[in-house]
Design a protein around this motif. Sequence first.
Motif, PDB file in Angstrom:
ATOM      1  N   GLU A  41      35.109  31.765  38.844  1.00  6.48           N
ATOM      2  CA  GLU A  41      34.415  33.062  38.402  1.00  6.48           C
ATOM      3  C   GLU A  41      32.606  33.130  38.476  1.00  6.48           C
ATOM      4  OE1 GLU A  41      35.095  32.983  33.918  1.00  6.48           O
ATOM      5  OE2 GLU A  41      37.427  33.186  34.381  1.00  6.48           O
ATOM      6  N   ALA A  42      32.279  34.499  38.618  1.00  3.45           N
ATOM      7  CA  ALA A  42      30.853  34.575  39.016  1.00  3.45           C
ATOM      8  C   ALA A  42      30.377  35.842  38.343  1.00  3.45           C
ATOM      9  CB  ALA A  42      30.683  34.306  40.434  1.00  3.45           C
ATOM     10  N   ASP A  56      37.544  42.436  38.888  1.00  2.00           N
ATOM     11  CA  ASP A  56      36.809  42.493  37.924  1.00  2.00           C
ATOM     12  C   ASP A  56      37.134  42.038  36.628  1.00  2.00           C
ATOM     13  OD1 ASP A  56      34.715  43.529  36.144  1.00  2.00           O
ATOM     14  OD2 ASP A  56      34.299  45.234  37.186  1.00  2.00           O
ATOM     15  N   ILE A  57      36.579  41.190  36.095  1.00  2.00           N
ATOM     16  CA  ILE A  57      36.814  40.533  34.701  1.00  2.00           C
ATOM     17  C   ILE A  57      35.828  40.603  33.584  1.00  2.00           C
ATOM     18  CG2 ILE A  57      38.412  38.897  35.780  1.00  2.00           C
ATOM     19  CD1 ILE A  57      36.241  36.786  35.129  1.00  2.00           C
ATOM     20  N   THR A  58      35.073  41.832  33.823  1.00  2.42           N
ATOM     21  CA  THR A  58      33.966  42.080  32.943  1.00  2.42           C
ATOM     22  C   THR A  58      34.580  42.234  31.315  1.00  2.42           C
ATOM     23  OG1 THR A  58      32.506  42.931  34.564  1.00  2.42           O
ATOM     24  CG2 THR A  58      31.921  43.227  32.338  1.00  2.42           C
ATOM     25  N   TRP A  87      31.300  40.550  36.064  1.00  8.27           N
ATOM     26  CA  TRP A  87      31.640  39.161  36.149  1.00  8.27           C
ATOM     27  C   TRP A  87      33.290  39.430  37.106  1.00  8.27           C
ATOM     28  CZ3 TRP A  87      30.324  34.357  35.094  1.00  8.27           C
ATOM     29  CH2 TRP A  87      29.540  34.111  34.288  1.00  8.27           C
ATOM     30  N   ILE A  88      33.337  38.579  38.072  1.00  7.47           N
ATOM     31  CA  ILE A  88      34.547  38.429  38.800  1.00  7.47           C
ATOM     32  C   ILE A  88      35.162  37.295  38.725  1.00  7.47           C
ATOM     33  CG2 ILE A  88      33.689  40.379  40.350  1.00  7.47           C
ATOM     34  CD1 ILE A  88      32.988  38.068  42.348  1.00  7.47           C
ATOM     35  N   ALA A  89      36.718  37.179  38.915  1.00 11.44           N
ATOM     36  CA  ALA A  89      37.359  36.133  39.300  1.00 11.44           C
ATOM     37  C   ALA A  89      37.907  36.245  40.761  1.00 11.44           C
ATOM     38  CB  ALA A  89      38.548  36.251  38.577  1.00 11.44           C
TER      39      ALA A  89
END
Length: 322
Positions: free
Chosen positions: A129-130, A164-166, A141-143
């Motif tokens: 994740e970053a 996109d995992i925001t 945030w992304i995976a």
Amino acid sequence: MKYDIESELYIKSGNLIQISYSIDLLQNDELYGAIVSFEDITKRKLAEKKLARSEKQYRSLQSNIPIGIFRSTYEGHLLSANPAMVKMFGYDSIEELKKHTVGDLYVNKEHRKQILDKLKVEGRTHTYEAEMKRKDGSTFWIAVNSKPIFQNGVLIYFDGVLEDITQRKIAEHNLALRDKILQSLSVSSNIFLTKKNWEESINGVLAKYGQVLDVDRIYIFENQEDEHGEMLMKYAHSWQNQKALELNLSLPESRILNYKELGLSKWLDKLLDRELIFGNVKDIGADLKILHKFRIGSIMVVPIFVKDLFWGFIAFDVIAAE
């Protein structure tokens, strides 16, 4: 002179086949013969059509799938990206996105380097994740699922997909924050129960909140209405840690402020609907001067209701870095 021709031909069984035939003309000064050769290419043509369909389906999938697909070099040059990734980062075209290195898209460039060095050594697919930056400067945030591709033992590029995992990260953060708030409420309720006048203990309660939530400032505003029925906010109580005190960033006391004049009309609507306001100021209030004036980096605002009446709110903030 030689001619290569492809054509279709019905055979005795009635089936249609595809053939390739070559005509090699034999001549000196004049034509005296020809060599003609035939080859049944039906299977090859069917395989080509199947491959073309497969490639078309892949291109369609890559264009329409809601997750990002990319290929980039170790140095950060973006070789390819699908429309979903371009849109995710807020760019208008792949060409515009390619003007930036992949490292430029990371909030923490060093994080990318650490991950890629690990991928390079281990040589296998890795998920991480970053936190990333959009074109407009907002973060999300992304995976990422990325795989190093080697040729003759040499790393040539990375293939990967990202999502996109925001919203998931926000939900996780809110759950953690909720637990902290519940812990603080447990502490504050014990204090209130042992004090006859809650206003005498409010400073101690806010200090406990500050310690548990690890924030720089806490403040409570009580609502009032002017003669026209417009909603106002009046300073009631506050707490600030040593950092805020040293920076002399205390919020205005004994002042009555207007939600509308401060540009907080949308916030007021959410609070009236019992919604929490939470996030980085650059994402939720970049245009609000009052937040920048007091160097608020991130904030959480919680509405306070007393017998279904919107009494006011309590806010927790963290001071923005220089």
